[in-house]
Enzyme design. Structure first.
Site, PDB file in Angstrom:
ATOM      1  N   LYS A 134       3.536  -4.572  -1.566  1.00 18.85           N
ATOM      2  CA  LYS A 134       4.524  -5.149  -1.051  1.00 18.85           C
ATOM      3  C   LYS A 134       4.073  -6.526  -0.404  1.00 18.85           C
ATOM      4  CE  LYS A 134       8.799  -3.584   0.152  1.00 18.85           C
ATOM      5  NZ  LYS A 134       9.697  -2.947   1.107  1.00 18.85           N
TER       6      LYS A 134
ATOM      7  N   GLY B 164      -3.961   4.280   4.015  1.00 17.57           N
ATOM      8  CA  GLY B 164      -4.190   5.524   3.237  1.00 17.57           C
ATOM      9  C   GLY B 164      -4.566   5.559   1.650  1.00 17.57           C
TER      10      GLY B 164
ATOM     11  N   ARG C 249      -7.413  13.804  10.596  1.00 19.51           N
ATOM     12  CA  ARG C 249      -6.736  13.214  11.914  1.00 19.51           C
ATOM     13  C   ARG C 249      -6.977  14.180  13.253  1.00 19.51           C
ATOM     14  NH1 ARG C 249      -1.124  10.393   9.975  1.00 19.51           N
ATOM     15  NH2 ARG C 249      -2.083   8.268   9.485  1.00 19.51           N
TER      16      ARG C 249
HETATM   17  P1  AMP Z   1       1.071  -0.463  -0.102  1.00 18.50           P
HETATM   18  O1  AMP Z   1       1.802   0.695   0.180  1.00 18.50           O
HETATM   19  O2  AMP Z   1       1.823  -1.572  -0.208  1.00 18.50           O
HETATM   20  O3  AMP Z   1      -0.436  -0.602   0.213  1.00 18.50           O
HETATM   21  O4  AMP Z   1       0.933  -0.095  -1.859  1.00 18.50           O
HETATM   22  C1  AMP Z   1       0.281   0.906  -2.411  1.00 18.50           C
HETATM   23  C2  AMP Z   1       0.845   1.175  -3.914  1.00 18.50           C
HETATM   24  O5  AMP Z   1       0.468  -0.040  -4.657  1.00 18.50           O
HETATM   25  C3  AMP Z   1      -0.079   2.172  -4.639  1.00 18.50           C
HETATM   26  O6  AMP Z   1       0.849   3.410  -4.570  1.00 18.50           O
HETATM   27  C4  AMP Z   1      -0.462   1.432  -5.892  1.00 18.50           C
HETATM   28  O7  AMP Z   1       0.161   2.463  -7.263  1.00 18.50           O
HETATM   29  C5  AMP Z   1       0.799   0.138  -5.916  1.00 18.50           C
HETATM   30  N1  AMP Z   1       0.303  -0.716  -6.836  1.00 18.50           N
HETATM   31  C6  AMP Z   1      -0.943  -1.307  -6.898  1.00 18.50           C
HETATM   32  N2  AMP Z   1      -0.844  -2.192  -8.022  1.00 18.50           N
HETATM   33  C7  AMP Z   1       0.459  -2.215  -8.674  1.00 18.50           C
HETATM   34  C8  AMP Z   1       0.867  -3.083  -9.607  1.00 18.50           C
HETATM   35  N3  AMP Z   1       0.286  -3.900 -10.279  1.00 18.50           N
HETATM   36  N4  AMP Z   1       2.332  -2.737  -9.858  1.00 18.50           N
HETATM   37  C9  AMP Z   1       3.095  -1.813  -9.128  1.00 18.50           C
HETATM   38  N5  AMP Z   1       2.371  -0.853  -8.075  1.00 18.50           N
HETATM   39  C10 AMP Z   1       1.130  -1.327  -7.778  1.00 18.50           C
END
Ligand code: AMP
Length: 469
Positions: A269, A425, A106
């Protein structure tokens, strides 16, 4: 009259389609004359009086007079000599426990704009936030920790003041000489920053002669230093190079996407991804969904998801997304198989199964090989790619295959000529981890701002520069 039937029928069909809710645009003298002749002009959504300019604009060319007006807003047309320039940057960098910067991206990406100004005899006053101190001083979040790196990167001693407003800041700004740089203390030590307080913005504005917004990652926030402050510089406000290049590159996906356009959305999420998914369903040919958000969709379709990540309050949203994809003719690709584990850890017991048959006590932590192959095929046949969010728990090596395969496919598609944009990120750390970043067309440093821009929202900080506020 003997040869007008085709034109009349076309005009009537367009009018009828518009009646039924379509948006219709007619341009070019003869087409306009035709709809006028058949008294259908009032039924067309918009009739453009432009001929050649309309066609060139539709072709995606940058029209010279439009460009000239836009350029008024850029730093290339501004004379910085002897000016003190307040620059909003995003130096919200990660620090380790020794307060050392662990990722300098950044800062580095903001520097070309700084060099441009100082080399022309301007002085730069940096404004930024760091972390979320909630309006109170917090030593851990003091910007004094980044002064050494910033000085080294700019190859000059960057001055620092303990408060972004007040006597000390005013004195330091007044004493600043051409070519020098001053860093103000964390803006968010004052609650007025996030409250977009006008008096606070006025005090910041008083420190400089011009305002440069160079922090795309904060563009979706209407704060004092990103939004309110612009009103004090009606003729001396502009974007920095970083913001310009973010907009130019994201527009390649938002406004100039070539078909087939594939979006890949992963992460954990559903609730944080709904808006972007709904917006993308209006733009893309293919939508690939991976990551933890998949299981809410699988459950919504009646599948067995065991202990996988689920947002029960989003089941209806998932159904709505599936229906909308169908309605819009978007190919929705959900994984069909997955890697399951009996615990959320790398050395758990691991199995492979159909995604809708996950036994109780097991959770899906990555996509399976069949799905990875299918995703690869779709990605490699795309001309435009947008990727946000990991496909599995890629931080753990046993569940990183899906994310690696997707990263490789995006890189290969780019090699073959596709335009690829990655933001957020985790997706960025994934392509960095696999040393594929250099193969991606553009990596956006912005998370929330990127998603909101793609959704089509006018970001407050962009508005503040482009319009009178
Ligand atoms: P986000 O911040 O919503 O983009 O989520 C990113 C996170 O989603 C990362 O830390 C991943 O480890 C997690 N993630 C990806 N696939 C899965 C899954 N099948 N179950 C739980 N967490 C996940």
């Amino acid at each position: 009259p003997s040869f007008s039937m085709g034109t009349l029928k076309t005009a009537m069909s367009i009018a009828r389609a518009t009646d039924k809710g379509a948006f219709s645009l007619i341009g070019g003298g003869d087409s306009i004359a035709a709809v006028n002749k058949y008294s259908l002009a009032h039924k067309i959504s918009y009739i453009s009086t432009a001929g050649g300019a309309l066609l060139e604009y539709l072709e995606g060319k940058e029209l010279s007079s439009i460009k000239a007006i836009k350029q008024n807003l850029t730093i290339d047309r501004y004379n910085f000599e002897g000016k003190k320039v307040l620059m909003r940057v995003d130096f919200n960098v990660p620090l380790n426990e020794n307060r050392e910067i662990t990722d300098t991206t950044r800062i580095i990406t903001a520097l070309p704009t700084v060099r441009k100004i100082t080399s022309e005899g301007g002085a730069v006053i940096f404004m930024t936030h760091l972390g979320r101190p909630k309006g109170q001083y917090d030593e851990n979040l003091s910007l004094k920790h980044i002064v050494p790196f910033l000085s080294k990167a700019l190859d000059k001693d960057v001055k620092f003041v303990n408060n972004c407003i007040g006597n000390e800041a005013e004195k330091a700004a007044a004493e600043l000489k051409p070519g020098e740089c001053l860093l103000l203390e964390n803006l968010r030590f004052h609650k007025e920053e996030t409250n977009a307080d006008e008096e606070f913005a006025r005090k910041l504005a008083a420190l400089g002669d011009a305002f440069v917004f160079n922090a795309f990652g904060t563009a979706h926030r209407a704060h004092a230093s990103t939004y309110t402050i612009a009103k004090f510089f009606p003729k001396d406000k502009m974007f920095g190079y970083l913001v310009e290049s973010e907009i130019k590159n994201i527009d390649k996906v938002v406004k100039q996407a070539k078909s087939p356009f594939t979006a890949i959305i992963g992460g954990s999420k559903v609730s944080t991804k709904i808006h972007i998914i709904l917006a993308l369903l209006e733009k893309v040919d293919n939508l690939i969904i991976g990551g933890g958000i998949v299981f809410t969709f699988i459950k919504a379709m009646g599948g067995k998801v065991g202990n996988s990540l689920i947002e029960d309050d989003q089941l209806d949203v998932a159904k709505q997304i599936i229906a909308k994809a169908k309605e819009n003719g978007v190919n929705l690709y959900l994984p069909t198989d997955c890697i399951i584990a009996d615990q959320f850890k790398n050395d758990a017991h691991i199995e492979h199964c159909n995604i809708n048959e996950i036994p109780d006590g097991w959770m899906g932590l990555d996509i399976g090989i069949k799905s990875a192959n299918k995703f690869t095929e779709v990605i490699e046949n795309s001309s435009t790619l947008l990727w946000n969010g990991p496909i599995g728990v890629f931080e753990m090596s046993n569940f990183s295959m899906g994310t690696l395969k997707v990263a490789m496919a995006v890189a290969r598609a780019t090699d073959k000529g596709a335009y690829s944009l990655i933001g957020g990120g985790d997706s960025i750390s994934a392509v960095n981890k696999y040393s594929l970043a250099y193969k991606i067309s553009y990596i956006s440093t912005a998370g929330g701002a990127l998603l909101e821009y793609i959704e089509g929202k006018k970001l407050p900080a962009i508005k503040a520069i482009e319009e009178d506020i």
